[in-house]
Design an enzyme around this catalytic site. Structure first.
Site, short mmCIF file in Angstrom:
data_model
loop_
_atom_site.label_atom_id
_atom_site.label_comp_id
_atom_site.label_asym_id
_atom_site.label_seq_id
_atom_site.Cartn_x
_atom_site.Cartn_y
_atom_site.Cartn_z
N LYS A 168 0.86 -1.24 0.01
CA LYS A 168 -0.04 -0.02 -0.01
C LYS A 168 0.94 1.28 -0.04
O LYS A 168 1.57 1.58 1.16
CB LYS A 168 -1.01 0.05 1.23
CG LYS A 168 -2.06 1.09 1.16
CD LYS A 168 -2.85 1.43 2.06
CE LYS A 168 -1.90 2.44 3.22
NZ LYS A 168 -1.53 3.61 2.37
N GLY A 219 7.07 5.07 7.84
CA GLY A 219 6.35 6.24 7.80
C GLY A 219 6.54 6.99 9.07
O GLY A 219 7.66 6.76 9.92
N THR A 221 6.25 8.63 13.07
CA THR A 221 6.15 7.87 14.44
C THR A 221 4.87 7.72 15.05
O THR A 221 4.39 6.83 15.50
CB THR A 221 7.32 8.49 15.30
OG1 THR A 221 8.54 8.41 14.90
CG2 THR A 221 7.09 8.08 16.80
N ALA A 222 4.25 8.95 14.64
CA ALA A 222 2.64 8.91 15.26
C ALA A 222 1.87 7.80 14.58
O ALA A 222 1.21 7.12 15.27
CB ALA A 222 1.92 10.22 14.93
N THR A 223 2.18 7.57 13.35
CA THR A 223 1.24 6.38 12.54
C THR A 223 1.78 5.11 13.10
O THR A 223 1.15 4.23 13.17
CB THR A 223 1.44 6.71 11.18
OG1 THR A 223 1.13 7.90 10.87
CG2 THR A 223 0.15 5.83 10.41
N GLY A 224 3.26 4.98 13.38
CA GLY A 224 3.77 3.81 13.50
C GLY A 224 3.34 3.36 14.94
O GLY A 224 2.97 2.05 15.10
N GLU A 241 9.94 1.31 10.75
CA GLU A 241 10.75 2.22 10.38
C GLU A 241 10.22 3.66 10.39
O GLU A 241 9.37 4.26 9.42
CB GLU A 241 11.51 2.15 8.92
CG GLU A 241 12.11 0.81 8.80
CD GLU A 241 13.35 0.73 9.29
OE1 GLU A 241 13.86 1.69 10.05
OE2 GLU A 241 14.00 -0.36 9.58
N CYS A 275 14.10 10.39 5.55
CA CYS A 275 14.08 9.82 7.11
C CYS A 275 15.45 9.90 7.82
O CYS A 275 15.60 10.54 9.04
CB CYS A 275 13.52 8.29 7.23
SG CYS A 275 14.55 7.26 6.38
N GLU A 371 11.04 17.14 13.94
CA GLU A 371 11.56 16.38 12.49
C GLU A 371 10.78 17.35 11.51
O GLU A 371 9.70 17.54 11.35
CB GLU A 371 10.90 15.06 12.12
CG GLU A 371 11.61 14.58 10.95
CD GLU A 371 10.81 13.32 10.58
OE1 GLU A 371 9.68 12.95 10.70
OE2 GLU A 371 11.78 12.40 10.08
#
Ligand code: NAD
Length: 467
Positions: A168, A219, A221-224, A241, A275, A371
């Site tokens: 995706k 992606g 950190t929030a989504t991770g 990652e 990143c 970031e």
């Protein structure tokens, strides 16, 4: 011209919905592509699940043949893929071309690896073997900064280990991935690779799907952290990652003229949307002014524009949200530091921000602590070596970092004290498929690339025989 359909069970399928994809250099609609419904997501997972038993049982040599065939297809269509990548992502065409060939090279690297049975004990009374078995259906979720190369961290090792895949891409960069799905359809058995797209609305369902055994996510950190929560219910395997705020530390013995172009490239490649870009630069006070001046000269000479135009060095930000975020960070930095290059946007359509250097800024400001993921670099003066390492390590992130020095022993000693997944010396963001890659702290969990990266797509299975 492609009509950008989904790839489900070896068939090109129109999405139940569709969506516009913009060219970030013009803000004009580049294409309309398929957008999957949750039903289509379920169909893709069902296809991958059905394809798994046969694919997981093929020989590793057969799986390597397929991955090599994917690399052949990528190389044979490199020009078309690179043009498309530049138009949807924004990066200059030579960089996009490098990314396309890079994906093929990553595929070929993974075909050089094996998953041999390891004999742990072979004695009179006992034989103990370690086998590496595939996991099943893997979801590969990719962000918008490097749609192809980041897919190449996941697709080739997942397939070689014997898993089947749902890929995706990010909603703002789906086209190259969809086109690649179309191109590899004939070389990959039906259901082994499926490609779906969304408008940032299917990630949660994909992550939590009961038939997905592993989520390999790149992606923010929030989504991770959402992915981790979504995977927790069924104890799925995850590789994350995530974001970074890599520090570069320049010691007092470097030649500013020699080092400045390399520092610039480390921070501004892909317009800072990397990143592992250098995101904060600490320079010893004895050479601070010189380094700032050199960086300013390079920034002012940098050609910013449409990635398709020859001579463009930096393209636009990839999407409006990121563009607005970086502009906001620059505005905030202007209150706390001195902008010595850039700081402005181009007076034309497109998400262009000139490479921006901010000096006389310190930790505790948004630009240093967050970031930025864009073409703006804070340059911070330091005097004490212990203190600068402490500042570099104070971040909640720990993806990469670098030390720049003539005296390699001093650089090495400092590198050993820095807390991140990778520390480079006299370079930054050097990536190689054979070198394992992963973040510490909130920059991620697990490892990609190298033999470790392949092992993450397997289940360790021990056969312990008494005889
Ligand atoms: P993002 O987290 O917004 O999106 C990444 C992907 O996750 C997209 O495909 C998105 O559609 C999907 N997604 C969104 N919501 C989801 C959910 N609830 N569950 C599962 N998937 C979901 O990230 P982005 O803005 O596309 O990318 C930029 C970020 O990625 C930066 O923080 C950057 O540092 C990071 N990044 C990390 C690496 C690395 O290797 N560590 C590499 C590149 C980018």
């Amino acid at each position: 011209m492609s009509d950008y359909k989904l790839l489900i069970n070896g068939e090109l399928v129109a999405g139940d919905q569709s969506m516009d994809v913009l060219n970030p250099a013009t803000e004009a609609v580049l294409a309309r592509c398929s957008r999957a419904s949750e039903g289509q997501l379920n169909a893709a997972v069902a296809a991958a699940k059905a394809a798994f038993p046969a694919w997981g049982e093929t020989s590793i040599d057969e799986r390597k043949r397929v991955v090599n065939a994917i690399a052949d297809v990528i190389e044979a269509n490199a020009n078309e893929l690179a043009q498309l990548l530049t138009q949807e992502q924004g990066k200059p065409l030579p960089d996009a071309t490098g990314e396309v060939y890079g994906m093929a090279a990553f595929c070929r690297y993974f075909t050089s690896l094996d998953l041999p049975v390891e004999v742990l004990e072979d004695s009179d009374g006992k034989r103990v073997e370690a086998h590496r078995k595939p996991l099943g259906v893997v979801a590969a979720i990719v962000p918008w900064n490097f749609p192809l190369i980041l897919m190449a961290f996941k697709l080739p090792p997942a397939l070689i280990a014997g898993n089947t895949l749902i890929v995706k891409p990010a909603p703002t960069t789906p086209l190259t991935t969809l086109r690649l799905g179309e191109l590899i359809r004939d070389v990959v058995p039906a259901g082994v690779v499926n490609v779906i797209t969304d408008a940032n609305d299917l990630g949660a369902a994909l992550t939590a799907h009961p038939d997905v055994r592993k989520v390999s996510f790149t992606g923010s950190t929030a989504t991770g952290s959402k992915v981790m929560a979504g995977a927790a219910g069924l104890l799925k395997r995850i590789t994350l990652e995530l974001g970074g705020n890599d520090a570069g530390i320049v010691l007092d013995d470097v030649d500013p003229k020699d080092v400045a172009p390399k520092l610039f490239q480390s921070a501004f490649q892909n317009s800072g949307q990397v990143c592992i870009a250098m995101k904060r630069l600490y320079v010893h006070e004895s050479i601070y002014d010189e380094i700032c001046d050199e960086l300013t000269t390079i920034a002012n000479d940098t050609v910013v524009g449409d990635g398709l135009q020859q001579g463009t060095r930096l393209g636009p930000l990839q999407n409006r949200m990121q563009y607005e975020k970086v502009k906001e960070l620059i505005e905030d930095a202007a209150q706390h530091g001195r902008i010595i290059a850039g700081g402005d946007v181009l007076d034309q359509p497109g998400y262009f921000i000139r490479p921006t250097i901010v000096r006389d800024i310190a930790d505790g400001t948004r630009l240093v602590d967050e970031e930025q993921f864009g073409p703006v670099l804070p340059v911070i003066s330091y005097s004490d070596f212990e203190d600068v390492v402490a500042k570099a390590n104070a971040s909640p992130y720990g993806l990469g970092g670098s030390v720049w020095a003539k005296d390699l022993d001093r650089a090495y000693a400092m590198a050993k004290k820095m807390d991140a997944g990778t520390i480079w010396i006299n370079q930054h963001a050097d990536l190689n498929p054979a070198i394992p890659f992963g973040g510490s702290k909130q920059s991620g969990i697990g490892t990609e690339l190298g033999a470790e990266g392949l092992a993450e797509f397997t289940q360790l299975k021990i056969i312990n025989m008494a005889r």
